[in-house]
Design a protein around this motif. Sequence first.
Motif, PDB file in Angstrom:
ATOM      1  N   GLY A   4     -51.508  14.266 -63.901  1.00 25.49           N
ATOM      2  CA  GLY A   4     -50.275  13.667 -63.394  1.00 25.49           C
ATOM      3  C   GLY A   4     -50.080  13.899 -61.902  1.00 25.49           C
ATOM      4  O   GLY A   4     -49.685  12.988 -61.168  1.00 25.49           O
ATOM      5  N   MET A   5     -50.365  15.108 -61.438  1.00 30.88           N
ATOM      6  CA  MET A   5     -50.229  15.399 -60.014  1.00 30.88           C
ATOM      7  C   MET A   5     -51.259  14.621 -59.196  1.00 30.88           C
ATOM      8  O   MET A   5     -50.968  14.155 -58.093  1.00 30.88           O
ATOM      9  N   PHE A   6     -52.474  14.461 -59.732  1.00 31.80           N
ATOM     10  CA  PHE A   6     -53.499  13.675 -59.049  1.00 31.80           C
ATOM     11  C   PHE A   6     -53.047  12.224 -58.894  1.00 31.80           C
ATOM     12  O   PHE A   6     -53.172  11.636 -57.817  1.00 31.80           O
ATOM     13  N   VAL A   7     -52.485  11.654 -59.953  1.00 31.20           N
ATOM     14  CA  VAL A   7     -51.991  10.271 -59.893  1.00 31.20           C
ATOM     15  C   VAL A   7     -50.833  10.165 -58.913  1.00 31.20           C
ATOM     16  O   VAL A   7     -50.775   9.226 -58.112  1.00 31.20           O
ATOM     17  N   ALA A   8     -49.920  11.124 -58.936  1.00 32.92           N
ATOM     18  CA  ALA A   8     -48.768  11.087 -58.026  1.00 32.92           C
ATOM     19  C   ALA A   8     -49.206  11.190 -56.569  1.00 32.92           C
ATOM     20  O   ALA A   8     -48.708  10.452 -55.711  1.00 32.92           O
ATOM     21  N   MET A   9     -50.144  12.070 -56.280  1.00 31.09           N
ATOM     22  CA  MET A   9     -50.616  12.215 -54.898  1.00 31.09           C
ATOM     23  C   MET A   9     -51.403  10.969 -54.463  1.00 31.09           C
ATOM     24  O   MET A   9     -51.300  10.545 -53.300  1.00 31.09           O
ATOM     25  N   SER A  10     -52.161  10.378 -55.365  1.00 32.58           N
ATOM     26  CA  SER A  10     -52.882   9.149 -55.029  1.00 32.58           C
ATOM     27  C   SER A  10     -51.901   8.023 -54.723  1.00 32.58           C
ATOM     28  O   SER A  10     -52.090   7.262 -53.770  1.00 32.58           O
ATOM     29  N   PHE A  11     -50.852   7.932 -55.518  1.00 33.03           N
ATOM     30  CA  PHE A  11     -49.822   6.923 -55.291  1.00 33.03           C
ATOM     31  C   PHE A  11     -49.158   7.124 -53.932  1.00 33.03           C
ATOM     32  O   PHE A  11     -48.932   6.173 -53.190  1.00 33.03           O
ATOM     33  N   GLU A  12     -48.874   8.370 -53.596  1.00 32.89           N
ATOM     34  CA  GLU A  12     -48.250   8.677 -52.307  1.00 32.89           C
ATOM     35  C   GLU A  12     -49.174   8.294 -51.149  1.00 32.89           C
ATOM     36  O   GLU A  12     -48.721   7.744 -50.143  1.00 32.89           O
ATOM     37  N   LEU A  13     -50.465   8.557 -51.279  1.00 33.94           N
ATOM     38  CA  LEU A  13     -51.407   8.180 -50.218  1.00 33.94           C
ATOM     39  C   LEU A  13     -51.512   6.669 -50.064  1.00 33.94           C
ATOM     40  O   LEU A  13     -51.624   6.162 -48.939  1.00 33.94           O
ATOM     41  N   VAL A  14     -51.456   5.940 -51.168  1.00 34.97           N
ATOM     42  CA  VAL A  14     -51.476   4.476 -51.092  1.00 34.97           C
ATOM     43  C   VAL A  14     -50.229   3.970 -50.368  1.00 34.97           C
ATOM     44  O   VAL A  14     -50.307   3.072 -49.522  1.00 34.97           O
ATOM     45  N   ILE A  15     -49.090   4.546 -50.663  1.00 31.26           N
ATOM     46  CA  ILE A  15     -47.855   4.134 -49.982  1.00 31.26           C
ATOM     47  C   ILE A  15     -47.912   4.461 -48.497  1.00 31.26           C
ATOM     48  O   ILE A  15     -47.505   3.650 -47.655  1.00 31.26           O
ATOM     49  N   ILE A  16     -48.412   5.630 -48.155  1.00 33.40           N
ATOM     50  CA  ILE A  16     -48.530   5.994 -46.738  1.00 33.40           C
ATOM     51  C   ILE A  16     -49.460   5.026 -46.025  1.00 33.40           C
ATOM     52  O   ILE A  16     -49.165   4.557 -44.920  1.00 33.40           O
ATOM     53  N   HIS A  17     -50.583   4.691 -46.649  1.00 30.96           N
ATOM     54  CA  HIS A  17     -51.514   3.733 -46.046  1.00 30.96           C
ATOM     55  C   HIS A  17     -50.846   2.366 -45.878  1.00 30.96           C
ATOM     56  O   HIS A  17     -50.984   1.717 -44.836  1.00 30.96           O
ATOM     57  N   PHE A  18     -50.112   1.930 -46.879  1.00 31.71           N
ATOM     58  CA  PHE A  18     -49.413   0.645 -46.802  1.00 31.71           C
ATOM     59  C   PHE A  18     -48.390   0.648 -45.668  1.00 31.71           C
ATOM     60  O   PHE A  18     -48.308  -0.308 -44.896  1.00 31.71           O
ATOM     61  N   LEU A  19     -47.623   1.712 -45.571  1.00 30.36           N
ATOM     62  CA  LEU A  19     -46.590   1.764 -44.531  1.00 30.36           C
ATOM     63  C   LEU A  19     -47.189   1.803 -43.133  1.00 30.36           C
ATOM     64  O   LEU A  19     -46.672   1.165 -42.212  1.00 30.36           O
ATOM     65  N   THR A  20     -48.267   2.539 -42.951  1.00 27.09           N
ATOM     66  CA  THR A  20     -48.822   2.669 -41.600  1.00 27.09           C
ATOM     67  C   THR A  20     -49.688   1.485 -41.198  1.00 27.09           C
ATOM     68  O   THR A  20     -49.643   1.049 -40.045  1.00 27.09           O
ATOM     69  N   GLU A  21     -50.471   0.922 -42.110  1.00 23.84           N
ATOM     70  CA  GLU A  21     -51.415  -0.133 -41.759  1.00 23.84           C
ATOM     71  C   GLU A  21     -50.842  -1.541 -41.920  1.00 23.84           C
ATOM     72  O   GLU A  21     -51.098  -2.410 -41.093  1.00 23.84           O
ATOM     73  N   THR A  22     -50.094  -1.788 -42.970  1.00 25.73           N
ATOM     74  CA  THR A  22     -49.616  -3.144 -43.251  1.00 25.73           C
ATOM     75  C   THR A  22     -48.253  -3.404 -42.630  1.00 25.73           C
ATOM     76  O   THR A  22     -48.061  -4.401 -41.937  1.00 25.73           O
ATOM     77  N   VAL A  23     -47.313  -2.532 -42.880  1.00 24.49           N
ATOM     78  CA  VAL A  23     -45.947  -2.738 -42.400  1.00 24.49           C
ATOM     79  C   VAL A  23     -45.779  -2.246 -40.964  1.00 24.49           C
ATOM     80  O   VAL A  23     -44.877  -2.683 -40.258  1.00 24.49           O
ATOM     81  N   VAL A  73     -44.965   0.808 -39.832  1.00 24.08           N
ATOM     82  CA  VAL A  73     -43.820   1.704 -39.622  1.00 24.08           C
ATOM     83  C   VAL A  73     -44.317   3.138 -39.756  1.00 24.08           C
ATOM     84  O   VAL A  73     -45.409   3.394 -40.254  1.00 24.08           O
ATOM     85  N   GLY A  74     -43.492   4.062 -39.364  1.00 22.22           N
ATOM     86  CA  GLY A  74     -43.856   5.471 -39.456  1.00 22.22           C
ATOM     87  C   GLY A  74     -43.811   5.967 -40.883  1.00 22.22           C
ATOM     88  O   GLY A  74     -43.207   5.358 -41.757  1.00 22.22           O
ATOM     89  N   VAL A  75     -44.455   7.079 -41.104  1.00 22.17           N
ATOM     90  CA  VAL A  75     -44.486   7.645 -42.447  1.00 22.17           C
ATOM     91  C   VAL A  75     -43.226   8.440 -42.771  1.00 22.17           C
ATOM     92  O   VAL A  75     -43.142   9.046 -43.836  1.00 22.17           O
ATOM     93  N   GLU A  76     -42.252   8.415 -41.901  1.00 17.83           N
ATOM     94  CA  GLU A  76     -40.991   9.087 -42.205  1.00 17.83           C
ATOM     95  C   GLU A  76     -40.322   8.448 -43.405  1.00 17.83           C
ATOM     96  O   GLU A  76     -39.538   9.077 -44.106  1.00 17.83           O
ATOM     97  N   ASN A  77     -40.637   7.189 -43.673  1.00 14.98           N
ATOM     98  CA  ASN A  77     -40.037   6.490 -44.805  1.00 14.98           C
ATOM     99  C   ASN A  77     -40.553   6.995 -46.140  1.00 14.98           C
ATOM    100  O   ASN A  77     -39.988   6.684 -47.180  1.00 14.98           O
ATOM    101  N   ILE A  78     -41.610   7.750 -46.138  1.00 14.02           N
ATOM    102  CA  ILE A  78     -42.174   8.280 -47.371  1.00 14.02           C
ATOM    103  C   ILE A  78     -41.570   9.642 -47.718  1.00 14.02           C
ATOM    104  O   ILE A  78     -41.899  10.226 -48.753  1.00 14.02           O
ATOM    105  N   ALA A  79     -40.691  10.136 -46.910  1.00 11.09           N
ATOM    106  CA  ALA A  79     -40.131  11.476 -47.118  1.00 11.09           C
ATOM    107  C   ALA A  79     -39.468  11.614 -48.479  1.00 11.09           C
ATOM    108  O   ALA A  79     -39.543  12.678 -49.091  1.00 11.09           O
ATOM    109  N   TRP A  80     -38.857  10.570 -48.987  1.00 15.82           N
ATOM    110  CA  TRP A  80     -38.183  10.669 -50.286  1.00 15.82           C
ATOM    111  C   TRP A  80     -39.168  10.943 -51.410  1.00 15.82           C
ATOM    112  O   TRP A  80     -38.838  11.632 -52.363  1.00 15.82           O
TER     113      TRP A  80
END
Length: 72
Positions: free
Chosen positions: A26-45, A47-54
């Motif tokens: 579960g933690m592996f899946v959660a961390m993978s999901f978080e890395l995908v979101i960080i990549h999406f926010l920085t490369e596609t959108v 924006v800064g990764v401050e939006n991933i703080a939640w």
Amino acid sequence: MQIVAGFRYMLSHTKLRWLFAFVSVGMFVAMSFELVIIHFLTETVRVGVENIAWVSVSNIIGITAGAWLAPN
């Protein structure tokens, strides 16, 4: 030394072994999901990764609550 003793205790009990494996996956899946979101926010959108703080804060709160509820 206490960490090694804790691992030995968990591995010696069948139910705890499966629970530990489930939480690890579960933690592996959660961390993978978080890395995908960080990549999406920085490369596609772009924006800064401050939006991933939640997501990070909710992970820390979950870990803290689990550690607090665990027996000593």
